[in-house]
Design a protein around this motif. Structure first.
Motif, mmCIF file in Angstrom:
data_model
loop_
_atom_site.group_PDB
_atom_site.id
_atom_site.type_symbol
_atom_site.label_atom_id
_atom_site.label_comp_id
_atom_site.label_asym_id
_atom_site.label_seq_id
_atom_site.Cartn_x
_atom_site.Cartn_y
_atom_site.Cartn_z
ATOM 1 N N ARG A 175 0.829 -1.199 0.000
ATOM 2 C CA ARG A 175 0.000 0.000 0.000
ATOM 3 C C ARG A 175 0.867 1.255 0.000
ATOM 4 N NH1 ARG A 175 -4.884 0.281 4.175
ATOM 5 N NH2 ARG A 175 -5.489 -1.423 2.783
ATOM 6 N N GLY A 176 1.902 1.244 0.833
ATOM 7 C CA GLY A 176 2.788 2.411 0.880
ATOM 8 C C GLY A 176 3.544 2.596 -0.424
ATOM 9 N N ARG A 190 2.232 6.456 -6.952
ATOM 10 C CA ARG A 190 1.182 7.307 -7.515
ATOM 11 C C ARG A 190 1.559 8.782 -7.393
ATOM 12 N NH1 ARG A 190 -4.222 6.890 -8.887
ATOM 13 N NH2 ARG A 190 -5.401 8.814 -8.659
ATOM 14 N N GLU A 191 2.154 9.153 -6.272
ATOM 15 C CA GLU A 191 2.581 10.545 -6.091
ATOM 16 C C GLU A 191 3.655 10.910 -7.117
ATOM 17 O OE1 GLU A 191 3.855 10.742 -2.071
ATOM 18 O OE2 GLU A 191 1.806 10.708 -1.238
ATOM 19 N N GLU A 223 -3.799 14.923 -11.010
ATOM 20 C CA GLU A 223 -4.350 14.070 -9.951
ATOM 21 C C GLU A 223 -5.570 13.291 -10.429
ATOM 22 O OE1 GLU A 223 -2.201 17.548 -8.226
ATOM 23 O OE2 GLU A 223 -3.813 17.291 -9.708
ATOM 24 N N ASN A 282 2.549 1.669 -3.444
ATOM 25 C CA ASN A 282 1.624 2.154 -4.465
ATOM 26 C C ASN A 282 1.322 3.641 -4.278
ATOM 27 O OD1 ASN A 282 1.464 -0.318 -5.717
ATOM 28 N ND2 ASN A 282 -0.405 -0.955 -4.657
ATOM 29 N N ARG A 283 1.172 4.069 -3.005
ATOM 30 C CA ARG A 283 0.883 5.471 -2.747
ATOM 31 C C ARG A 283 2.055 6.358 -3.192
ATOM 32 N NH1 ARG A 283 0.426 5.241 2.382
ATOM 33 N NH2 ARG A 283 -1.782 4.702 2.372
ATOM 34 N N ALA A 284 3.267 5.929 -2.855
ATOM 35 C CA ALA A 284 4.438 6.710 -3.247
ATOM 36 C C ALA A 284 4.607 6.735 -4.760
ATOM 37 C CB ALA A 284 5.691 6.131 -2.580
#
Length: 334
Positions: free
Chosen positions: A132-133, A139-140, A155, A135-137
């Motif tokens: 999860r972390g 995506r950013e 976004e 994927n979030r990074a």
């Protein structure tokens, strides 16, 4: 002609393809160098071997094609014979390539954000632990790449599909994917194909700006000598699988020494001479399956002589330029 320790050095590269009619030699003895931070323009007609040369650099030649000789050295690392796992670690991270047609190069079944994130997740170090972390990074970072290439509202547009973007925006997406890992070398294969003049200028300015920002090297493959004249430090002219002329862009365009280069420039209309007739190059390029032993351009050259039927090597001119023509040192230049 280039840095003594270039980031990319191609020497005597030969790439062939097996067909039902025989073996096609698409690249025949090509030698090129790209210095760190340099932009090299590679020009020539369709079928001259431009894209195949750099597909060979990327390790994308598959059966029925193969590399039949020569070397490709990237940062002192030999790429010919490199295994697929090692190539996968190299592609996208250190060398990236944008393909000619952004619509067909992008996967229509995946969002553009997913396609950028794939590259980031595969190559970027230092992402957080846990899926999860990560994927979030990723995506950013993908959002930031879209912003870098000038896509508005990144976004939200991150979750859209390729068909929802215009041709110019799709090309920007290809550049975003290629630059996601800040590669040291970007190979841009016809990045302005099928785009209108305004969007072409925007895409090329984008590549130039990012090149300056990241300090990366660029190979620009194109048919457009005007683009090369404006954006490239050096130029390599290819014909029938060979490099026929190379040197600093201003020198080659200002005083071309190979008849083929002269023909390319002579077929371009000039606004300052609108009353002059365009002089197209007569005839057709030779079949790559049945190439002549001597000069490949002799069948279309107004200066051809019996001596041109012998093999013509590249001739060094003052250490800065090379030309594959026996008349280059005097008669033709005059």
């Amino acid at each position: 002609m280039a840095d003594p320790q270039p980031i990319l050095e191609i020497r005597d590269l030969i790439t062939r393809f097996a067909t039902r009619h025989g073996v096609v030699t698409a690249v025949d003895g090509v030698s090129l160098t790209v210095a760190a931070g340099e932009c090299l323009g590679v020009v020539g007609e369709s079928g001259s071997g431009k894209s195949v040369t750099f597909a060979s650099v990327m390790g994308l030649i598959r059966q029925p094609g193969w590399i039949d000789g020569g070397s490709i050295v990237f940062e002192e690392r030999q790429l010919v014979g490199l295994g697929e796992p090692a190539y996968r670690a190299l592609r996208g991270k250190d060398i990236a390539m944008t393909m000619q047609d952004a619509l067909t190069a992008l996967n229509p079944a995946l969002t553009v954000g997913t396609q950028i994130m794939e590259v980031i997740l595969a190559h970027v170090d230092g992402l957080p632990a846990g899926q999860r972390g990560r994927n979030r990074a990723a995506r950013e970072q993908a959002t930031e790449m879209m912003r870098l290439v000038g896509i508005p509202s990144p976004e939200t547009r991150l979750d859209e599909y390729p068909h929802q973007f215009s041709g110019g925006m799709r090309q920007r997406m290809m550049i975003a994917i290629a630059l996601a890992c800040r590669p040291k070398l970007l190979i841009a294969d016809e990045p302005t194909t099928a785009l209108d003049v305004t969007i072409q200028a925007q895409v090329l300015e984008l590549i130039a700006d990012i090149r300056r920002e990241l300090g990366m090297s660029v190979v620009l493959i194109t048919h457009d000598l005007g683009v090369v004249a404006e954006f490239c430090d050096r130029i390599a002219v290819m014909y029938a699988g060979q490099v026929v002329e190379t040197g600093p862009t201003g020198d080659v365009i200002g005083q071309p020494t190979h008849p083929y280069t002269q023909g390319l420039l002579g077929s371009i209309p000039r606004l300052s001479h609108l009353d002059e007739r365009i002089r197209p190059i007569e005839g057709q390029a030779p079949e790559l399956i049945d190439l002549p032993d001597g000069c490949r351009f002799q069948g279309r050259c107004e200066f051809a002589q019996p001596a041109c039927e012998a093999f013509q090597p590249m001739r060094d001119r003052d250490g800065r330029r090379g030309v594959r023509c026996r008349l280059a040192d005097g008669e033709l230049a005059a």
